[in-house]
Scaffold this motif. Structure first.
Motif, PDB file in Angstrom:
ATOM      1  N   ALA A   1       8.379  -7.868   1.335  1.00 24.57           N
ATOM      2  CA  ALA A   1       7.210  -7.743   0.465  1.00 24.57           C
ATOM      3  C   ALA A   1       6.714  -6.297   0.414  1.00 24.57           C
ATOM      4  N   LEU A   2       6.644  -5.642   1.580  1.00 21.08           N
ATOM      5  CA  LEU A   2       6.209  -4.257   1.632  1.00 21.08           C
ATOM      6  C   LEU A   2       7.179  -3.344   0.881  1.00 21.08           C
ATOM      7  N   ARG A   3       8.471  -3.621   1.055  1.00 25.30           N
ATOM      8  CA  ARG A   3       9.481  -2.800   0.380  1.00 25.30           C
ATOM      9  C   ARG A   3       9.384  -2.944  -1.137  1.00 25.30           C
ATOM     10  N   GLN A   4       9.169  -4.169  -1.592  1.00 21.98           N
ATOM     11  CA  GLN A   4       9.059  -4.403  -3.034  1.00 21.98           C
ATOM     12  C   GLN A   4       7.876  -3.633  -3.624  1.00 21.98           C
ATOM     13  N   ARG A   5       6.737  -3.688  -2.937  1.00 22.77           N
ATOM     14  CA  ARG A   5       5.563  -2.972  -3.435  1.00 22.77           C
ATOM     15  C   ARG A   5       5.781  -1.460  -3.380  1.00 22.77           C
ATOM     16  N   ALA A   6       6.378  -0.979  -2.288  1.00 19.25           N
ATOM     17  CA  ALA A   6       6.617   0.459  -2.159  1.00 19.25           C
ATOM     18  C   ALA A   6       7.569   0.957  -3.242  1.00 19.25           C
ATOM     19  N   ASP A   7       8.603   0.185  -3.554  1.00 19.56           N
ATOM     20  CA  ASP A   7       9.539   0.584  -4.605  1.00 19.56           C
ATOM     21  C   ASP A   7       8.835   0.670  -5.956  1.00 19.56           C
ATOM     22  N   ALA A   8       7.930  -0.292  -6.209  1.00 17.11           N
ATOM     23  CA  ALA A   8       7.203  -0.281  -7.475  1.00 17.11           C
ATOM     24  C   ALA A   8       6.295   0.943  -7.570  1.00 17.11           C
TER      25      ALA A   8
ATOM     26  N   GLU B   1      -3.233   3.885  -2.165  1.00 19.91           N
ATOM     27  CA  GLU B   1      -2.515   2.723  -1.653  1.00 19.91           C
ATOM     28  C   GLU B   1      -2.818   2.517  -0.168  1.00 19.91           C
ATOM     29  N   PRO B   2      -2.625   1.293   0.351  1.00 21.31           N
ATOM     30  CA  PRO B   2      -2.766   1.065   1.799  1.00 21.31           C
ATOM     31  C   PRO B   2      -1.810   1.967   2.574  1.00 21.31           C
ATOM     32  N   GLU B   3      -2.193   2.314   3.798  1.00 21.73           N
ATOM     33  CA  GLU B   3      -1.382   3.229   4.601  1.00 21.73           C
ATOM     34  C   GLU B   3       0.054   2.735   4.769  1.00 21.73           C
ATOM     35  N   ALA B   4       0.238   1.425   4.943  1.00 19.59           N
ATOM     36  CA  ALA B   4       1.587   0.880   5.138  1.00 19.59           C
ATOM     37  C   ALA B   4       2.476   1.171   3.933  1.00 19.59           C
ATOM     38  N   ILE B   5       1.884   1.122   2.731  1.00 19.30           N
ATOM     39  CA  ILE B   5       2.657   1.401   1.515  1.00 19.30           C
ATOM     40  C   ILE B   5       2.940   2.895   1.405  1.00 19.30           C
ATOM     41  N   VAL B   6       1.964   3.730   1.742  1.00 24.07           N
ATOM     42  CA  VAL B   6       2.166   5.179   1.682  1.00 24.07           C
ATOM     43  C   VAL B   6       3.323   5.581   2.588  1.00 24.07           C
TER      44      VAL B   6
ATOM     45  N   VAL C   1       6.602   4.479   0.964  1.00 21.11           N
ATOM     46  CA  VAL C   1       6.939   5.281  -0.217  1.00 21.11           C
ATOM     47  C   VAL C   1       7.518   6.617   0.213  1.00 21.11           C
ATOM     48  N   LEU C   2       6.873   7.262   1.187  1.00 19.65           N
ATOM     49  CA  LEU C   2       7.388   8.552   1.636  1.00 19.65           C
ATOM     50  C   LEU C   2       8.757   8.386   2.293  1.00 19.65           C
ATOM     51  N   ASP C   3       8.956   7.308   3.043  1.00 16.05           N
ATOM     52  CA  ASP C   3      10.255   7.044   3.661  1.00 16.05           C
ATOM     53  C   ASP C   3      11.338   6.937   2.595  1.00 16.05           C
ATOM     54  N   ALA C   4      11.057   6.179   1.528  1.00 15.86           N
ATOM     55  CA  ALA C   4      12.028   6.033   0.438  1.00 15.86           C
ATOM     56  C   ALA C   4      12.263   7.345  -0.276  1.00 15.86           C
ATOM     57  N   ALA C   5      11.192   8.136  -0.441  1.00 15.87           N
ATOM     58  CA  ALA C   5      11.339   9.440  -1.092  1.00 15.87           C
ATOM     59  C   ALA C   5      12.203  10.374  -0.257  1.00 15.87           C
TER      60      ALA C   5
END
Length: 341
Positions: free
Chosen positions: A230-237, A260-265, A268-272
């Protein structure tokens, strides 16, 4: 009370059926000769000619070649094609198990490609999953790590690894082998205290006595995997909404990201970072603590305060400006010690 042999046979057949049913190309079994993989080979023989077997001989102990040949003899009795894959690369004493694991998957992937197999099956058990989750808990992993081993994951664009027995205890597979009079090996490294897994294996019965048994570790992995997805899906979006590219630089709308919530931030940075350096050489391990420190103590405060920041992580240069734009690019290589400027 022990499970009846017929019921155990049915349970293994149910675990394998989805993989055997969907396989339209050869299916490769990784069989070391231990009770887990021996049970896998015997139970999967119903797949017939589509099923092939490979044994990786790491050459780490005397007699390994004969052990691999023994797997071949049993495979022949089951009318399965068997191949021995030998690891011949130079090796060092330090990190030998991790190096052997990387070599094993590389050899299996290469062999699967040669025979046209789209699936490689291993016999990892619920006990293995419990050990993995405990190792990652000790290492301070987040949901991604606590999800443990996945039931499936890619080995290459065309080949996937599947673990059909992740919900089955090792003792059940030993019982299966004994009920079918199948010979199997016991790897001495499994009880060698020089290795982390062996030490944790000795700890697990003590934890089980307190109620933290393999089944509960397995449920933790399932829950962590669910939350991680769920977190990954939101972060990708979010990443797709805020990312823009310019030459070899990735730009992110930091002001939008900071809402965004810290967990999403963090995700997102990890994916970037992975977009910029997906295969950094030499391999750089992901450390959640370092990423958290960068985001929570560096990036987010800088964005909220409207100030510039410049950091490096995993071979990537991360910078923010006063307007709230985050820029990521490959960091220049470090100078060797003693190199003249």
């Amino acid at each position: 009370m022990n499970e009846a042999p017929d019921a155990l046979d049915e349970r293994l057949a149910r675990a394998l059926a989805p993989l055997l049913d969907r396989a339209r190309s050869p299916l490769l079994l990784a069989v070391s000769g231990g009770p887990d993989s021996t049970a896998l080979m015997h139970a999967a023989r119903s797949g017939g000619a589509r099923v092939q077997v490979a044994t990786v001989d790491h050459g780490l102990r005397a007699g390994s070649a004969e052990e691999a040949a023994g797997v071949g003899r049993l495979a022949s009795e089951l009318n399965l094609v068997h191949t021995i894959l030998t690891w011949n690369a130079p090796r060092r004493d330090s990190g030998i198990q991790a190096a052997a694991r990387r070599a094993r998957y590389r050899l299996l992937t290469d062999h699967a490609a040669r025979i046209g197999a789209g699936l490689v099956l291993t016999a990892h058990t619920l006990d293995d999953q419990a050990e993995t989750v405990l190792m990652r808990l000790i290492a301070g992993s987040g949901p991604s790590g606590l999800a443990g081993m996945r039931g499936e994951r890619p080995l290459s664009p065309a080949i996937r690894l599947a673990r059909p027995f992740l919900g089955i205890l090792k003792s059940d597979l030993v019982a299966y082998c004994e009920a079918h009079h199948l010979p199997f090996l016991r790897d001495p490294s499994n009880t060698d205290d020089r290795f982390t897994r062996a030490r944790l294996r000795n700890l697990l019965p003590l934890l089980a006595g307190e109620g933290l048994n393999a089944a509960r570790f397995g449920r933790l992995a399932i829950r962590a995997a669910r939350d991680d997805a769920a977190l990954r899906q939101r972060a990708d979006a979010v990443l797709s909404q805020i990312a823009g590219s310019e030459a070899e630089e990735l730009r992110l709308d930091g002001l939008r990201l900071s809402r965004e919530p810290e967990a999403i931030v963090i995700r997102v940075l990890d994916a970037a970072l992975d977009r910029i350096a997906p295969e950094h050489e030499p391999p750089v391990p992901k450390r959640l603590e370092r990423l958290e420190t960068l985001v929570l103590e560096g990036l987010l405060p800088a964005l909220h305060e409207g100030r510039a920041l410049r950091r490096t992580l995993r071979g990537v240069l991360i910078g923010t400006d006063r307007q709230g734009t985050i820029r990521l690019s490959a960091a220049p290589p470090r100078r060797a010690a003693g190199e003249r400027r």
